[in-house]
Write a protein that holds these residues in place. Sequence first.
Motif, PDB file in Angstrom:
ATOM      1  N   ARG A 165       0.740  -1.134  -0.005  1.00  0.00           N
ATOM      2  CA  ARG A 165      -0.097   0.074  -0.048  1.00  0.00           C
ATOM      3  C   ARG A 165       0.720   1.092   0.102  1.00  0.00           C
ATOM      4  O   ARG A 165       1.727   1.373   0.694  1.00  0.00           O
ATOM      5  CB  ARG A 165      -0.910  -0.102   1.292  1.00  0.00           C
ATOM      6  CG  ARG A 165      -1.660   1.228   1.479  1.00  0.00           C
ATOM      7  CD  ARG A 165      -3.034   1.167   2.312  1.00  0.00           C
ATOM      8  NE  ARG A 165      -4.047   0.257   1.323  1.00  0.00           N
ATOM      9  CZ  ARG A 165      -5.341   0.146   1.747  1.00  0.00           C
ATOM     10  NH1 ARG A 165      -5.635   0.790   3.265  1.00  0.00           N
ATOM     11  NH2 ARG A 165      -6.123  -0.521   1.130  1.00  0.00           N
ATOM     12  N   ARG A 166       0.516   2.155  -0.822  1.00  0.00           N
ATOM     13  CA  ARG A 166       1.461   3.325  -1.001  1.00  0.00           C
ATOM     14  C   ARG A 166       0.216   4.282  -0.307  1.00  0.00           C
ATOM     15  O   ARG A 166      -0.721   4.597  -0.403  1.00  0.00           O
ATOM     16  CB  ARG A 166       1.521   3.743  -2.450  1.00  0.00           C
ATOM     17  CG  ARG A 166       2.077   5.253  -2.742  1.00  0.00           C
ATOM     18  CD  ARG A 166       2.772   5.197  -4.118  1.00  0.00           C
ATOM     19  NE  ARG A 166       1.612   5.155  -5.165  1.00  0.00           N
ATOM     20  CZ  ARG A 166       0.876   6.300  -5.616  1.00  0.00           C
ATOM     21  NH1 ARG A 166       0.922   7.278  -5.016  1.00  0.00           N
ATOM     22  NH2 ARG A 166       0.159   5.836  -6.722  1.00  0.00           N
ATOM     23  N   VAL A 167       1.079   5.233   0.548  1.00  0.00           N
ATOM     24  CA  VAL A 167       0.386   6.449   1.441  1.00  0.00           C
ATOM     25  C   VAL A 167       0.892   7.665   0.845  1.00  0.00           C
ATOM     26  O   VAL A 167       2.203   7.904   0.956  1.00  0.00           O
ATOM     27  CB  VAL A 167       0.803   6.199   2.798  1.00  0.00           C
ATOM     28  CG1 VAL A 167      -0.088   7.177   3.648  1.00  0.00           C
ATOM     29  CG2 VAL A 167       0.253   4.661   3.058  1.00  0.00           C
ATOM     30  N   ARG A 168       0.298   8.457   0.474  1.00  0.00           N
ATOM     31  CA  ARG A 168       0.665   9.903   0.239  1.00  0.00           C
ATOM     32  C   ARG A 168       0.393  10.758   1.524  1.00  0.00           C
ATOM     33  O   ARG A 168      -0.716  10.755   1.908  1.00  0.00           O
ATOM     34  CB  ARG A 168       0.035  10.408  -0.924  1.00  0.00           C
ATOM     35  CG  ARG A 168       0.245  11.833  -1.313  1.00  0.00           C
ATOM     36  CD  ARG A 168       0.077  12.313  -2.562  1.00  0.00           C
ATOM     37  NE  ARG A 168       0.546  13.869  -2.789  1.00  0.00           N
ATOM     38  CZ  ARG A 168       1.795  13.988  -3.264  1.00  0.00           C
ATOM     39  NH1 ARG A 168       2.564  13.168  -3.381  1.00  0.00           N
ATOM     40  NH2 ARG A 168       2.318  15.184  -3.407  1.00  0.00           N
ATOM     41  N   LEU A 169       1.148  11.615   1.729  1.00  0.00           N
ATOM     42  CA  LEU A 169       1.289  12.509   2.977  1.00  0.00           C
ATOM     43  C   LEU A 169       1.591  13.809   2.746  1.00  0.00           C
ATOM     44  O   LEU A 169       2.512  14.097   2.084  1.00  0.00           O
ATOM     45  CB  LEU A 169       2.043  12.004   4.070  1.00  0.00           C
ATOM     46  CG  LEU A 169       1.979  10.547   4.549  1.00  0.00           C
ATOM     47  CD1 LEU A 169       3.423   9.918   5.366  1.00  0.00           C
ATOM     48  CD2 LEU A 169       0.859  10.512   5.656  1.00  0.00           C
ATOM     49  N   SER A 188      11.287   4.425   3.826  1.00  0.00           N
ATOM     50  CA  SER A 188      11.701   4.991   2.803  1.00  0.00           C
ATOM     51  C   SER A 188      10.713   5.855   2.158  1.00  0.00           C
ATOM     52  O   SER A 188       9.931   5.585   1.924  1.00  0.00           O
ATOM     53  CB  SER A 188      12.449   3.937   1.696  1.00  0.00           C
ATOM     54  OG  SER A 188      13.284   3.208   2.473  1.00  0.00           O
ATOM     55  N   LEU A 189      11.375   7.156   1.564  1.00  0.00           N
ATOM     56  CA  LEU A 189      10.623   7.926   0.820  1.00  0.00           C
ATOM     57  C   LEU A 189      10.435   7.319  -0.422  1.00  0.00           C
ATOM     58  O   LEU A 189      11.539   7.345  -1.104  1.00  0.00           O
ATOM     59  CB  LEU A 189      10.914   9.310   1.056  1.00  0.00           C
ATOM     60  CG  LEU A 189      10.827   9.853   2.218  1.00  0.00           C
ATOM     61  CD1 LEU A 189      11.321  11.462   2.458  1.00  0.00           C
ATOM     62  CD2 LEU A 189       9.153  10.003   2.697  1.00  0.00           C
ATOM     63  N   CYS A 190       9.211   7.277  -1.333  1.00  0.00           N
ATOM     64  CA  CYS A 190       9.432   6.562  -2.493  1.00  0.00           C
ATOM     65  C   CYS A 190       8.727   7.425  -3.676  1.00  0.00           C
ATOM     66  O   CYS A 190       7.874   6.995  -4.371  1.00  0.00           O
ATOM     67  CB  CYS A 190       8.813   5.332  -2.551  1.00  0.00           C
ATOM     68  SG  CYS A 190       7.138   5.211  -2.132  1.00  0.00           S
ATOM     69  N   TYR A 203       4.804  13.659   0.908  1.00  0.00           N
ATOM     70  CA  TYR A 203       5.869  12.793   0.901  1.00  0.00           C
ATOM     71  C   TYR A 203       5.094  11.553   0.761  1.00  0.00           C
ATOM     72  O   TYR A 203       3.866  11.186   1.077  1.00  0.00           O
ATOM     73  CB  TYR A 203       6.626  12.427   2.311  1.00  0.00           C
ATOM     74  CG  TYR A 203       7.617  13.452   2.301  1.00  0.00           C
ATOM     75  CD1 TYR A 203       8.396  14.352   1.460  1.00  0.00           C
ATOM     76  CD2 TYR A 203       7.954  13.992   3.849  1.00  0.00           C
ATOM     77  CE1 TYR A 203       9.132  15.297   1.754  1.00  0.00           C
ATOM     78  CE2 TYR A 203       8.836  14.924   3.873  1.00  0.00           C
ATOM     79  CZ  TYR A 203       9.442  15.528   2.839  1.00  0.00           C
ATOM     80  OH  TYR A 203      10.430  16.676   3.261  1.00  0.00           O
ATOM     81  N   GLU A 204       5.600  10.213   0.084  1.00  0.00           N
ATOM     82  CA  GLU A 204       5.054   9.143  -0.101  1.00  0.00           C
ATOM     83  C   GLU A 204       5.708   7.934   0.562  1.00  0.00           C
ATOM     84  O   GLU A 204       7.067   7.905   0.373  1.00  0.00           O
ATOM     85  CB  GLU A 204       4.702   8.839  -1.510  1.00  0.00           C
ATOM     86  CG  GLU A 204       3.638   9.821  -2.156  1.00  0.00           C
ATOM     87  CD  GLU A 204       3.308   9.601  -3.590  1.00  0.00           C
ATOM     88  OE1 GLU A 204       3.620   8.285  -4.301  1.00  0.00           O
ATOM     89  OE2 GLU A 204       2.715  10.328  -4.298  1.00  0.00           O
ATOM     90  N   ILE A 205       5.110   7.142   1.045  1.00  0.00           N
ATOM     91  CA  ILE A 205       5.715   5.675   1.227  1.00  0.00           C
ATOM     92  C   ILE A 205       4.931   4.570   0.953  1.00  0.00           C
ATOM     93  O   ILE A 205       3.781   4.822   0.523  1.00  0.00           O
ATOM     94  CB  ILE A 205       5.761   5.558   2.835  1.00  0.00           C
ATOM     95  CG1 ILE A 205       4.427   5.963   3.451  1.00  0.00           C
ATOM     96  CG2 ILE A 205       6.587   6.937   3.522  1.00  0.00           C
ATOM     97  CD1 ILE A 205       4.504   5.585   5.244  1.00  0.00           C
ATOM     98  N   ALA A 206       5.748   3.389   0.994  1.00  0.00           N
ATOM     99  CA  ALA A 206       4.718   2.215   0.489  1.00  0.00           C
ATOM    100  C   ALA A 206       5.164   1.029   1.571  1.00  0.00           C
ATOM    101  O   ALA A 206       6.310   1.179   1.970  1.00  0.00           O
ATOM    102  CB  ALA A 206       5.253   1.895  -0.922  1.00  0.00           C
ATOM    103  N   VAL A 207       4.304   0.555   1.817  1.00  0.00           N
ATOM    104  CA  VAL A 207       4.415  -0.471   2.883  1.00  0.00           C
ATOM    105  C   VAL A 207       3.784  -1.824   2.704  1.00  0.00           C
ATOM    106  O   VAL A 207       2.800  -1.880   2.192  1.00  0.00           O
ATOM    107  CB  VAL A 207       3.587   0.141   4.351  1.00  0.00           C
ATOM    108  CG1 VAL A 207       3.748  -0.905   5.293  1.00  0.00           C
ATOM    109  CG2 VAL A 207       3.961   1.503   4.546  1.00  0.00           C
ATOM    110  N   ALA A 208       4.583  -2.623   2.710  1.00  0.00           N
ATOM    111  CA  ALA A 208       4.135  -4.147   2.485  1.00  0.00           C
ATOM    112  C   ALA A 208       3.338  -4.776   3.807  1.00  0.00           C
ATOM    113  O   ALA A 208       3.831  -4.450   4.938  1.00  0.00           O
ATOM    114  CB  ALA A 208       5.580  -4.915   2.343  1.00  0.00           C
TER     115      ALA A 208
END
Lengths: 318, 355, 200
Positions: free
Chosen positions: A20-24, A57-59, A68-73
């Motif tokens: 899941r990618r999260v945009r903040l 990590s910022l992706c 900023y975006e992160i992606a979490v498994a």
Amino acid sequence: MMGDLQMRVTALHDEAAGIRRVRLEPVEGGLLPAFSGGAHVVVAMPDGDVTRRNPYSLCCDPEDRTGYEIAVARAAASRGGSAYIHERLAVGDVLTVGAPTNLFQPDWRAKKHILVAGGIGITPFVAMMAQFARAGLAFELHYAVRSRAAAAFAGVLQDRYGPRVKIYAADEGARLPLGALVQNQPLGTHLYTCGPERLMDAVLETARQAGWPEQALHSEHFMAPPPGDPFTVTLGRSGRDVAVAPDQSLLEALEAAGINPRYLCRGGVCGECATKVVELRGTILHGDHYLTPEERAESRTIMICMSRFSGDRLVLDL
Amino acid sequence: MDTAYSATHRPETFRDETFRGDFSYANSPGNIRHFPFPFHEDHYRYSVNIEPHVPGLPGSAFEHLIDVDEHYLAEMADRAQVLAEDPLRYQALPHMMLAQWDTLELLMEEQARAYPHLFTLERNGDQWRWINRPLGIDDTFTFGDPSTLPREPLDYICRQTQGDIALMDQREGNLWMDAGMITAQADWSLDFDVGMNFHEWHAPVPLAPQMGVFDRALKYLLNLQVGKPVRRLNWTMTINPRLDTSPETYPKWGPDRTTVTPENVGQKVHLRVELQSLWRLPRSNGMLFVIRGYMMRMDEVVTVPKWGRRLPRVLESLPPELAEYKGLSRYRQTTIDWLKRHDDGAPTSPGIFPD
Amino acid sequence: MQGATIRSRPVYPGLAIAPLARRHIFALEGEGAGALLDIAGDLTPEVLGRSQILYVARGSLGVGHHGALQTLGAAFWAAPTVQPLLGRLDVELSRSHMGTRLYLAGTEGFIGQAMQVAAAHGIDPASVITEHRGSRARRVQCVHCKGVTEGVTASPFTCGHCGLNLYVRDHYSRRLGAFQGVNIDAEEPGAVPPPEELYL
């Protein structure tokens, strides 16, 4: 001045199966600082009584200053952070996010950058490649995944960078051609790897066997604090005892007790949370990548983000 | 006089002065109180004394994170002259281009924020417009594209910023001084030192390595975060208000050290302070090192009674090897004797600011 | 006087074969030949088959070591002076790949110059294997005129370019491959102590 940021979730996107990618975006608006490829942020998430602070990590593109975006498994045995993001986080939620910190910086001297990712280890490379492409630097990505369906960012990266992106899907029988990768690379090439420990070990070992010097090899260890037996730590300055639960790190237990030690990476790499051991009757179970073998043996210092304890008494200079 | 600090530091006019030849450099009375006097106590004590670089006392050199004062134009003119004579005072290894852009952004943003009457930065995506009113500059360029600026980004912005600048690359658990513009250095050569790591460029400093201070300072700096700069003060003394006391020009300024007499101490001997700030750079993960220099002659120092009492006491307690390293040996005693006339022996208050 | 340690000066730990390297390039100057000959026992046929030896006799006592080096059986090329050797090294490196390891042995000035060639190819200095052999003479850059003087054995000495009297500071620049020479009588022109032979 920048300390912790209050950031609102503005988009949630299933980037691939189980990722899941999260945009903040900053609650107060305005431009965020740019960051460097390989940087992470620490995101604080409520998990029952505990606040989990996990590094991600910022992706996204470091020049996108609006968010900023992160992606979490989704982790099989989640300690809370991953399950929280996959099951409970919603658009509109506000999270506390620390300033970007980079412990996996590209070596800007490199004549060429070779990136080898496994699974969710792709994240730091998404930002790195944006910087490499903008600066006109030579790079290639080799990305090993279980299946194309599980390959986060694969499509967008191939669109952006074309043949510089190579994907190896295990369910199609494709394997990383490690031996070939490290051959015939120009002098001054640097190699970076991020992903499961076994993959990183294989990448680094293949390069070493091909005569690459350590200075050209870079890896980021994505590690969560290991669970273990519960133990008690004593704070030397107050005499107070703090109990550490099996699924809690020492740092998390201290934070839950209202103590706020310094930290940056929460993954045993940066050294910021090094804490002096005042008294020790027992064994420190060192879980970090920072202390030297000699320092581990002496056990005068403990990295509280990753290490645990087994024994009668541990007193820290806190 | 105390009211000087109630007012914000807002330079309106710039002194027409020189740092060579007739040495007409001087501080106006208001600017004396702006000076970052470096001694917290009456004894000299070596310490790294790093603290957060946050805005400080209004009117002081700490009010704005990048300080501009009445010497701005004269310093920029002197810098241009130094660079014309010796272009090697500017260095940038090829891998530092991203750090150059980081630095340009930071120095433009900080100066425009602190002094909107002097500087304006307009950003529209990567199309930027930079207005520097004192220097009469109004340039539009594409951020990230060096071909849209008349010089490399670091060269460009350093010619418009007071203070020497060094850029460090971070790798292999060390900091490498891989770029900079150094035209007012206290006796070290950027051309020689560029490319060195933290331990290497500090090699000539006596005493400190044995004390392990560099190891501790380096560990601290490696974890410095974006948006949380730190600062420290360093100091030496200079004969005549000469900015360019580089090793390159030592034959020009070295003889000055023999010219100090009891009669001319007040005019010739200058306390030279460096307000050093260190900033993590966002895109490159490099580090910006700003060495902002201030000079004040002894006549001016003693107009602040606390400083006049403290300075001779500090100079007397300085270890001889440090006096030698700082190049003070030839005139230290003459200066102490002169300053003692302004020290009535009264106790001094803690801290660096005037009473 | 020379300090016990100079923190800006590289350390030269001595030649040792990197067993995993795919290719070995040895750049040797004068007595530096001995550094390789002393580890001849480690030079297996496999290593020699992957090796290129570049040699310049400069600085050697006597006639040089061409014969002994050639007998090793690796690809061998001898340069008449340092400059052509550095030029050849540049060419070799431009056609090399990761997995190639560079070995340098000879005087400090030679190692410094060869290291500059290597750095231009993106080789990290810490990955180069070095051994200091032969004269302790220093390569010195005059900080005033930037002229470099080779083979400096005494301090102070006179800059061959600008004529200033220089003392040799214990401060080494890897980028320049040189120690720093600073005018010794700037403050009192003419006050020059007699030279001491410090770097023989």
